[in-house]
Design a protein around this motif. Structure first.
Motif, PDB file in Angstrom:
ATOM      1  N   HIS A 112      48.217  19.663  25.966  1.00  0.00           N
ATOM      2  CA  HIS A 112      49.004  19.596  24.386  1.00  0.00           C
ATOM      3  C   HIS A 112      51.081  18.789  24.910  1.00  0.00           C
ATOM      4  CE1 HIS A 112      51.127  22.505  22.215  1.00  0.00           C
ATOM      5  NE2 HIS A 112      52.423  22.356  22.955  1.00  0.00           N
ATOM      6  N   CYS A 113      51.013  18.123  23.464  1.00  0.00           N
ATOM      7  CA  CYS A 113      52.441  17.584  23.795  1.00  0.00           C
ATOM      8  C   CYS A 113      52.788  17.748  21.930  1.00  0.00           C
ATOM      9  CB  CYS A 113      51.952  15.537  23.379  1.00  0.00           C
ATOM     10  SG  CYS A 113      53.069  15.314  23.678  1.00  0.00           S
ATOM     11  N   GLY A 114      53.903  18.484  22.644  1.00  0.00           N
ATOM     12  CA  GLY A 114      54.972  18.652  21.504  1.00  0.00           C
ATOM     13  C   GLY A 114      53.988  20.036  20.291  1.00  0.00           C
ATOM     14  N   GLU A 115      53.771  19.902  19.136  1.00  0.00           N
ATOM     15  CA  GLU A 115      53.276  20.249  17.920  1.00  0.00           C
ATOM     16  C   GLU A 115      52.414  20.073  17.914  1.00  0.00           C
ATOM     17  OE1 GLU A 115      54.212  22.821  15.867  1.00  0.00           O
ATOM     18  OE2 GLU A 115      55.698  23.131  17.390  1.00  0.00           O
ATOM     19  N   ARG A 116      51.652  19.113  18.874  1.00  0.00           N
ATOM     20  CA  ARG A 116      49.574  18.279  19.029  1.00  0.00           C
ATOM     21  C   ARG A 116      49.178  18.947  20.229  1.00  0.00           C
ATOM     22  NH1 ARG A 116      51.594  12.830  16.304  1.00  0.00           N
ATOM     23  NH2 ARG A 116      51.917  13.036  14.083  1.00  0.00           N
ATOM     24  N   ASP A 117      47.977  18.844  19.648  1.00  0.00           N
ATOM     25  CA  ASP A 117      46.796  19.236  20.841  1.00  0.00           C
ATOM     26  C   ASP A 117      45.921  18.008  20.702  1.00  0.00           C
ATOM     27  OD1 ASP A 117      47.035  21.937  21.520  1.00  0.00           O
ATOM     28  OD2 ASP A 117      47.608  21.950  19.821  1.00  0.00           O
ATOM     29  N   PHE A 118      45.835  17.119  22.284  1.00  0.00           N
ATOM     30  CA  PHE A 118      44.548  15.928  21.857  1.00  0.00           C
ATOM     31  C   PHE A 118      43.081  16.633  22.838  1.00  0.00           C
ATOM     32  CE2 PHE A 118      49.128  14.696  21.242  1.00  0.00           C
ATOM     33  CZ  PHE A 118      48.756  13.792  20.480  1.00  0.00           C
ATOM     34  N   ILE A 119      42.464  16.113  22.244  1.00  0.00           N
ATOM     35  CA  ILE A 119      41.001  17.128  23.206  1.00  0.00           C
ATOM     36  C   ILE A 119      40.438  15.269  23.164  1.00  0.00           C
ATOM     37  CG2 ILE A 119      39.167  17.889  22.904  1.00  0.00           C
ATOM     38  CD1 ILE A 119      40.992  19.909  21.422  1.00  0.00           C
ATOM     39  N   LEU A 120      39.763  15.015  24.284  1.00  0.00           N
ATOM     40  CA  LEU A 120      39.266  13.562  23.995  1.00  0.00           C
ATOM     41  C   LEU A 120      37.729  14.198  24.339  1.00  0.00           C
ATOM     42  CD1 LEU A 120      38.402  10.692  24.949  1.00  0.00           C
ATOM     43  CD2 LEU A 120      39.261  10.829  26.798  1.00  0.00           C
ATOM     44  N   HIS A 121      36.173  13.594  23.571  1.00  0.00           N
ATOM     45  CA  HIS A 121      35.911  13.925  23.533  1.00  0.00           C
ATOM     46  C   HIS A 121      34.790  12.881  24.330  1.00  0.00           C
ATOM     47  CE1 HIS A 121      31.450  14.237  21.071  1.00  0.00           C
ATOM     48  NE2 HIS A 121      30.809  15.227  22.239  1.00  0.00           N
ATOM     49  N   GLY A 122      33.910  12.707  25.811  1.00  0.00           N
ATOM     50  CA  GLY A 122      33.600  11.923  25.700  1.00  0.00           C
ATOM     51  C   GLY A 122      34.940  10.447  26.959  1.00  0.00           C
ATOM     52  N   ASN A 123      33.938   9.256  27.071  1.00  0.00           N
ATOM     53  CA  ASN A 123      34.739   8.949  28.189  1.00  0.00           C
ATOM     54  C   ASN A 123      35.481   7.444  27.804  1.00  0.00           C
ATOM     55  OD1 ASN A 123      34.795   9.940  30.471  1.00  0.00           O
ATOM     56  ND2 ASN A 123      32.777   9.153  31.324  1.00  0.00           N
ATOM     57  N   ILE A 124      36.681   7.052  28.144  1.00  0.00           N
ATOM     58  CA  ILE A 124      37.261   6.194  27.353  1.00  0.00           C
ATOM     59  C   ILE A 124      36.865   5.526  29.012  1.00  0.00           C
ATOM     60  CG2 ILE A 124      39.301   4.619  27.133  1.00  0.00           C
ATOM     61  CD1 ILE A 124      40.229   7.405  24.992  1.00  0.00           C
ATOM     62  N   CYS A 125      37.005   3.676  28.720  1.00  0.00           N
ATOM     63  CA  CYS A 125      37.443   3.186  29.911  1.00  0.00           C
ATOM     64  C   CYS A 125      38.225   2.497  30.202  1.00  0.00           C
ATOM     65  CB  CYS A 125      36.448   1.669  28.981  1.00  0.00           C
ATOM     66  SG  CYS A 125      34.683   1.423  28.697  1.00  0.00           S
ATOM     67  N   GLN A 126      38.273   2.663  31.638  1.00  0.00           N
ATOM     68  CA  GLN A 126      40.088   2.737  32.275  1.00  0.00           C
ATOM     69  C   GLN A 126      40.692   3.931  32.039  1.00  0.00           C
ATOM     70  OE1 GLN A 126      40.408  -0.991  34.175  1.00  0.00           O
ATOM     71  NE2 GLN A 126      38.298  -0.634  33.051  1.00  0.00           N
ATOM     72  N   GLY A 127      40.099   5.128  31.543  1.00  0.00           N
ATOM     73  CA  GLY A 127      40.458   6.592  31.551  1.00  0.00           C
ATOM     74  C   GLY A 127      42.047   6.171  30.037  1.00  0.00           C
ATOM     75  N   PHE A 128      43.597   7.716  30.461  1.00  0.00           N
ATOM     76  CA  PHE A 128      43.143   7.099  28.506  1.00  0.00           C
ATOM     77  C   PHE A 128      44.879   8.536  28.924  1.00  0.00           C
ATOM     78  CE2 PHE A 128      44.321  10.569  25.686  1.00  0.00           C
ATOM     79  CZ  PHE A 128      44.148   9.501  24.034  1.00  0.00           C
TER      80      PHE A 128
END
Length: 598
Positions: free
Chosen positions: A63-79
């Motif tokens: 959660h950042c400010g007025e935004r919510d971030f959801i990562l479904h799956g995997n990103i190489c090298q992290g996120f």
């Protein structure tokens, strides 16, 4: 990692979203080892994630400010996100793509919009249904049956295309009104509309400016070396799925260069190319190796027969019932990420000639002759067992419908030359579905999976290669010879899981063993070919296949004469190609039976 997601947006606020999402997720959880939790709960949106129980809560939610971030799956090298993401206009950055298999979902509470960006091929399954102010989003098709306001109806064109090709030729799905996220685009759901923001296609990249074959091979070498490091990260031990083929031996070479601890795993029939050469390659490189032997000796549980269709929503993976449980058990005991050479073949042009276009036309720009060839191929691609037992109306979907879908998808692509469009056609539809289902949902659900050939830079690079380096996978063969001459000296497995023969007598004996009529006279004969093993599977479990097809007839009889197909199945007059088709029909029937509760 969040393995599955399920969300409902209702800008009208007329529905109790929490209750709908919570009750639905209890029905679609993958297994007892997974935990369902509501990670975003607002009047306009309710979002649930399904993850492994041992992972930390909110490991892929920020959660950042007025935004919510959801990562479904995997990103190489992290996120990671930072404070600059609070106000950034993501619609201006749709070309930014990470390597991995993922969907990044961003809910903006200020304008109540949902922005979704995915990997290059949108290979992490994500589907949506929309009706005015209500949007349902799920990583599983099966979830859409749980909401009473979504009509339950099959899409006849996708049914026809999936039966004939094993995958659709568009973003449509088997379910009418339910679509997959568009390929190579970002999606924004707003109250008044849904926007698709296409990524920019770059007509020229480094490959076009490199004048010589040597420079192109050097560039490809650099790309694959980097992509292997990208997927591997800081891991010091990994397991590679090793066959005798070109792709896995290339990856073995790059992994050996990294000087990390490697374990190789080979599966197949002991007399096959893959099995023999996989072991030889491991021994030659002093790589620890494991083997899993394909066998027809043990009966396969009905649950395993139906696993691909329902749990992973794969409708064409004929071999999965043979090996998925034992193979995954073998891999899981190692507690190692699996490195797979998937996508190497299509990257090297290995499927260019699979779409019915004359080799003489591949280097040309698109013209009516090419369109006519595609249309002819599409009209005739459906196997006889489908057209023979189809209803008159459905036969049109199996012929003219497939042809027009193929032409439309091909014509919408921006690439200049025919071979480039055919490669994209294969990437965007066939390979995307395999990545999303057979790879991501089967292997990737149970243990981390790494696919070093699959990066944006790799795909962009090969799409700019000249045709002469694509045909017969020439550039990949030259790369192997240049960088790993020892690995290149081994015979290439050209028959995969099928056996090789040192003399005509062995081949004759095997042909006898593969003759299904000989099994009745000599029941102890052991089929060696994987195709023959599937025939044995069909014969051993014929009642399961027949009952499943009969149960689906209440839905599928609108399209196919199921009773006629069952009668032919009982008669034993089924060709090898027909048996593959029966498996596709069986998989779809499994899904239809549970989805529509037939």
């Amino acid at each position: 990692m969040i393995n599955d997601i399920f969300a409902i947006i209702d800008w009208s606020k007329k529905n109790s979203l929490h209750a709908l999402v919570d009750s639905s997720c209890k029905n679609i959880s993958f297994s007892d080892n997974y935990l369902t939790e509501i990670i975003l709960d607002k009047p306009e949106i309710c979002f649930s994630g399904i993850r492994k129980k041992q992972l930390n809560k909110n490991s892929n939610y920020w959660h950042c400010g007025e935004r919510d971030f959801i990562l479904h799956g995997n990103i190489c090298q992290g996120f990671k996100i930072d404070s600059s993401w609070v106000n950034i206009d993501f619609s201006q950055h749709v070309d930014r793509v990470f390597d991995g298999i993922y969907n990044l979902l961003i809910w903006d509470n200020r304008d109540q919009s949902l922005f979704i960006s995915s990997d290059y091929l949108s290979a992490k399954s994500l589907y949506y249904w929309r009706d005015k102010e209500i949007v349902v989003i799920s990583s599983n098709l099966k979830a859409f049956r749980l909401l009473p306001f979504i009509p339950q109806k099959l899409n006849p064109q996708v049914l026809a295309t999936t039966l004939a090709l094993s995958h659709p030729l568009s973003c449509d799905t088997l379910l009418e009104g339910v679509q997959a996220l568009p390929i190579n685009s970002a999606t924004v759901f707003r109250r008044d509309k849904t926007e698709f923001l296409a990524r920019t296609y770059e007509q020229s990249r480094n490959a076009k400016s490199l004048a010589t074959e040597t420079e192109l091979i050097t560039n490809l070498d650099s790309l694959i070396a980097q992509s292997t490091k990208t997927w591997l990260g800081d891991r010091q031990h990994a397991l590679i799925s090793l066959s005798g083929g070109l792709d896995s031996r290339i990856l073995l070479g790059y992994l050996k260069h990294l000087e990390i601890e490697i374990t190789a795993a080979t599966w197949g029939e002991p007399g096959s190319d893959d099995f023999r050469l996989g072991i030889e390659l491991a021994e030659a490189t002093q790589t620890k190796y494991l083997t899993y032997i394909l066998t027809e000796q043990s009966a396969i549980a009905e649950e395993d027969l139906k696993f691909p269709a329902w749990w992973t929503e794969s409708f064409s993976v004929n071999n999965v019932p043979f090996y998925w449980r034992g193979w995954l058990d073998l891999l899981q005991t190692q507690q190692l990420p699996v490195i797979h050479g998937f996508l190497g073949g299509p990257l090297g042009g290995g499927r260019l000639l699979q779409w019915g276009v004359s080799p003489n036309h591949l280097a040309r720009e698109v013209d009516e002759r090419v369109i006519d060839e595609l249309r002819t191929w599409g009209n005739n691609v459906a196997p006889n067992i489908l057209t023979e037992f189809s209803t008159p109306l459905f036969k049109e979907f199996l012929t003219e419908g497939i042809a027009e879908s193929l032409v439309a998808s091909f014509s919408d692509l921006p690439q200049q030359f025919v071979y480039q469009r055919l490669m994209c056609l294969d990437f965007y539809y066939r390979q995307r579905r395999y990545l999303a289902n057979a790879v991501s949902k089967i292997i990737g659900t149970f243990l981390p999976t790494m696919l070093p050939f699959y990066t944006k830079d790799n795909l962009d690079f090969v799409l700019q290669l000249p045709l002469e380096l694509i045909l017969d996978r020439k550039i990949f063969r030259k790369l192997l010879l240049k960088q790993f001459s020892t690995l290149a000296s081994f015979q290439e497995a050209d028959k995969g899981k099928l056996p090789i023969y040192s003399n005509p007598t062995s081949k004759y004996i095997d042909n006898l063993k593969n003759n299904r009529y000989a099994w009745f006279l000599f029941p102890k004969l052991k089929p060696r070919r994987s195709g023959a093993i599937f025939s044995m599977l069909l014969d051993k479990h014929l009642p399961i296949f027949i009952n499943t097809l009969i149960n689906s007839s209440t839905i599928l009889n609108d399209y196919l004469d199921i009773e006629g197909i069952v009668a032919k199945l009982k008669s034993g007059e089924i060709s090898g190609r027909d048996r593959d088709q029966i498996m596709r029909l069986f998989n779809i029937s499994v899904f239809v039976n549970r989805y529509f509760k037939c």
